[in-house]
Write a protein that holds these residues in place. Structure first.
Motif, PDB file in Angstrom:
ATOM      1  N   HIS A 425       0.885  -1.177   0.000  1.00  0.00           N
ATOM      2  CA  HIS A 425       0.000   0.000   0.000  1.00  0.00           C
ATOM      3  C   HIS A 425       0.917   1.219   0.000  1.00  0.00           C
ATOM      4  N   LEU A 426       1.076   1.848  -1.153  1.00  0.00           N
ATOM      5  CA  LEU A 426       2.116   2.870  -1.265  1.00  0.00           C
ATOM      6  C   LEU A 426       1.534   4.266  -1.440  1.00  0.00           C
ATOM      7  N   PHE A 455      -1.465  -4.702  -3.412  1.00  0.00           N
ATOM      8  CA  PHE A 455      -0.911  -3.507  -4.035  1.00  0.00           C
ATOM      9  C   PHE A 455      -1.968  -2.442  -4.306  1.00  0.00           C
ATOM     10  N   ASP A 456      -1.696  -1.237  -3.872  1.00  0.00           N
ATOM     11  CA  ASP A 456      -2.456  -0.077  -4.314  1.00  0.00           C
ATOM     12  C   ASP A 456      -1.614   1.167  -4.045  1.00  0.00           C
ATOM     13  N   ILE A 457      -1.769   2.173  -4.901  1.00  0.00           N
ATOM     14  CA  ILE A 457      -1.015   3.409  -4.704  1.00  0.00           C
ATOM     15  C   ILE A 457      -1.990   4.584  -4.739  1.00  0.00           C
ATOM     16  N   GLY A 458      -1.851   5.445  -3.758  1.00  0.00           N
ATOM     17  CA  GLY A 458      -2.741   6.610  -3.674  1.00  0.00           C
ATOM     18  C   GLY A 458      -2.181   7.737  -4.523  1.00  0.00           C
ATOM     19  N   VAL A 459      -2.611   7.805  -5.789  1.00  0.00           N
ATOM     20  CA  VAL A 459      -2.086   8.814  -6.716  1.00  0.00           C
ATOM     21  C   VAL A 459      -3.242   9.410  -7.518  1.00  0.00           C
ATOM     22  N   ALA A 502      -6.743   5.421  -5.366  1.00  0.00           N
ATOM     23  CA  ALA A 502      -5.890   4.249  -5.573  1.00  0.00           C
ATOM     24  C   ALA A 502      -6.510   3.245  -6.546  1.00  0.00           C
ATOM     25  N   HIS A 503      -7.715   3.501  -7.000  1.00  0.00           N
ATOM     26  CA  HIS A 503      -8.444   2.534  -7.833  1.00  0.00           C
ATOM     27  C   HIS A 503      -7.986   2.563  -9.294  1.00  0.00           C
ATOM     28  N   LEU A 504      -8.326   1.467 -10.023  1.00  0.00           N
ATOM     29  CA  LEU A 504      -8.002   1.372 -11.448  1.00  0.00           C
ATOM     30  C   LEU A 504      -9.183   1.820 -12.319  1.00  0.00           C
TER      31      LEU A 504
END
Ligand code: XIL
Length: 579
Positions: A425-426, A455-459, A502-504
């Motif tokens: 979780h980045l 895995f997920d990234i807050g971007v 963070a979602h796709l």
């Protein structure tokens, strides 16, 4: 004293804003309003400053204890204003650090689990810079319930802060705010890591497959057209999913949800349903039905998680137990769930997050940490057993040292561990991919298989988000010790970090670039579709990605097909009899 409690209205950027903190310019003596957390390990002194018209600042010197989380040292202030759901909270502050310290800017709820509406890690520079972040709480916050903080425990260093403003801009739209987000913590040149990574993928993730086309009498058929089409990946490309969404037929979004699961993933972790805290018959009945739905589609289930060592993560009925009773309950639970799911999960996260979730282990004895792996093995000898933790792929990460110590402890005690799980979780600044590969090497040195499990990234920047998901996917698939890459959810309507973007897929199911990059790789570049012609000996050599393939052969109007599985370490051959 009551003065700062009054609502101060001012104009900024044309919007009415309400000041939320006190003594942000450090002109009041004694650091009035501010709090320092961390005891001897952090000191705060008032100093002169000369930047942007500011004359005063605070200098913080942090000396974190080895392996302690960044939040163990804090500087901040309790917010003396209420906040309505959806209000735009804008933080502006000047900071510098002679030794380029890393800090996290935080605006959060003061109660566990401390949801954060601003959560930005930044590597400071020796020159003063103004940092600006906006956050939008999704709930009402009463006076004294929220706090502005800096986490200072990323490493030893000095941090100076001046001119802090935290203001509530109400329903002002997001594009009014200028943010200074440090997305990349330095990007390596892609040629330096991507080219070797793609070469490794060619070498490691593909295997030779000999196809032999014969007639019913066993004689080779030359000149047959042979096609192979990938049906499934051997590598685990997965996602977290709530069991309920896999079985509900009422909500059309859940039909879409299932469509994406079937199209993009071969592995599913039930997001919360197999956690002990969720126990109860309706939940387990949903698991049974969802597991059956997945099994029908050849999608594997990743068991998550048998024990997670904070009291809040135990079944409600076990939370009040201590000592022998708690030990017996934990052991029984491991045996019960592992037995119940035998043959239906390929792996169990036997223990989750023992790096900082230690209450239960402290209460029942740390020898149980290895012991419960033995119990899980006895109850389900078919499942791989995994130790799963976070803060490994983030960088810098003081937590990593803590996790390393836990793994060493586990292995020294001879626990039957097959897999080490790295959650992932980045948050920005994003770990440079070459650094991530080095961390994977470090973890591979434990001699166990690895999975990236959550895995997920807050971007919020779509482009950065897409590029990074793509690069990490390539890095993970290229690493010889890694067997799986599991996303922690994919849809905004069902993502624990939707707030962090963070979602796709967006709420309306349109793909963000990361979803497109993911699909292009997993179902495109790495999904073998091959074609050729059998030679004089009836043979054709193919080299598809490991997994399941449908092979068809055609000659003289005859047509036949076979399904074959290719796996690392075994030679694959298929004979197709043209009837
Ligand atoms: C999270 C779920 O996604 C949330 O729905 C839930 O409220 C809290 O737990 N590490 C883990 C996961 O091992 O189980 C957590 O999942 C995320 C962090």
């Amino acid at each position: 004293m009551a003065g700062w409690m009054l609502l101060v209205m001012m104009q900024a950027g044309g919007e009415a804003a309400q000041a939320m903190i006190h003594n942000g310019s450090f002109v009041e003596p004694g650091l009035a309003g501010w709090l320092v957390v961390g005891g001897e390990r952090v000191t705060a002194e008032e100093i002169e400053a000369d930047v942007a018209g500011l004359t005063r600042a605070v200098r913080l010197t942090a000396r974190p204890a080895e392996g302690q989380p960044a939040w163990s040292l804090q500087f901040g202030q309790v917010v003396g204003q209420p906040v309505r759901p959806g209000d735009a909270i804008y933080l502006q502050a000047w900071l510098r650090s002679p030794d380029r310290a890393t800090v996290t800017f935080v605006f959060e709820l003061r109660e566990p689990p401390h949801p954060k509406w601003i959560n930005r890690q930044v590597r400071l520079t020796p020159e003063w810079r103004e940092y600006r972040f906006v956050g939008r709480p999704d709930r009402r916050l009463e006076v004294g319930q929220s706090a502005l903080k800096w986490f200072l425990g990323h490493g030893a260093g000095t941090v100076e802060i001046a001119g802090v403003r935290l203001q509530n801009f109400g329903d002002a739209p997001a594009d009014r705010f200028d943010e200074t987000i440090d997305w990349w913590s330095g990007r390596p040149h892609p040629d330096d890591w991507r080219r070797p990574a793609l070469e490794r993928i060619e070498r490691l993730r593909k295997g030779d497959l000999t196809v032999r086309v014969v007639d019913p009498a066993g004689r080779p058929v030359a000149g047959a057209t042979v096609r192979s089409e990938q049906l499934r990946h051997h590598f685990r490309f997965g996602t977290a999913a709530p069991a309920a969404r896999l079985i509900d037929t009422a909500d059309p979004d859940n039909a879409k949800f299932r469509e994406v699961v079937e199209r993009l993933f071969n592995t599913v972790t039930f997001e919360n349903d197999l956690k002990w805290a969720a126990e109860g018959e309706p939940r387990l009945a949903a698991v049974d039905r969802a597991a059956a739905w997945l099994a029908e589609r050849g999608i594997a289930v990743r068991g998550h998680c048998l024990l997670w060592g904070s009291y809040q993560h135990l079944a409600p009925r076990a939370r009040g137990l201590r000592g022998d009773e708690l030990r017996a309950a934990c052991r029984q639970h491991v045996t019960d769930y592992a037995t119940r799911m035998r043959g239906r999960v390929y792996l169990w996260d036997v223990v989750n997050e023992a790096g900082n979730n230690t209450e239960v282990w402290d209460a029942i004895g740390w020898e149980q940490f290895a012991e419960v792996f033995r119990l899980a093995r006895a109850a389900d000898p078919t499942a791989l057993l995994c130790y799963n933790d976070f803060g490994i792929l983030q960088d810098p990460s003081p937590h990593r040292a803590l996790v390393r110590a836990r793994i060493e402890q586990l292995l020294a005690a001879g626990a039957p561990v097959d897999v080490l799980g790295l959650q992932g979780h980045l948050n920005p600044p994003l770990t440079p991919v070459d650094r991530m590969l080095a961390i994977l090497d470090e973890w591979a040195a434990f001699g166990k298989r690895l999975e990236i499990t959550e895995f997920d990234i807050g971007v919020s920047d779509d482009k950065v988000h897409g590029e990074y998901v793509r690069d990490v996917l390539i890095a993970a698939f290229s690493h010889p010790a890694v067997d799986g890459f599991i996303q922690w959810g994919f849809w905004e309507g069902s993502h624990w970090r939707a707030r962090d973007q963070a979602h796709l897929f967006r709420r309306d199911w349109t793909p963000r670039p990361a979803a497109q990059e993911y699909e292009r790789l997993v179902k495109g570049d790495w999904w073998s579709r091959l074609e050729g012609t059998s030679g004089a000996d009836g043979r054709l050599e193919l080299r598809p990605f490991y997994g399941r393939h449908r092979i068809t052969a055609e000659a003289g109007g005859r047509h036949c097909e076979a399904v074959i599985e290719t796996v690392p370490g075994a030679t694959a051959a298929a004979t197709i009899v043209l009837e």
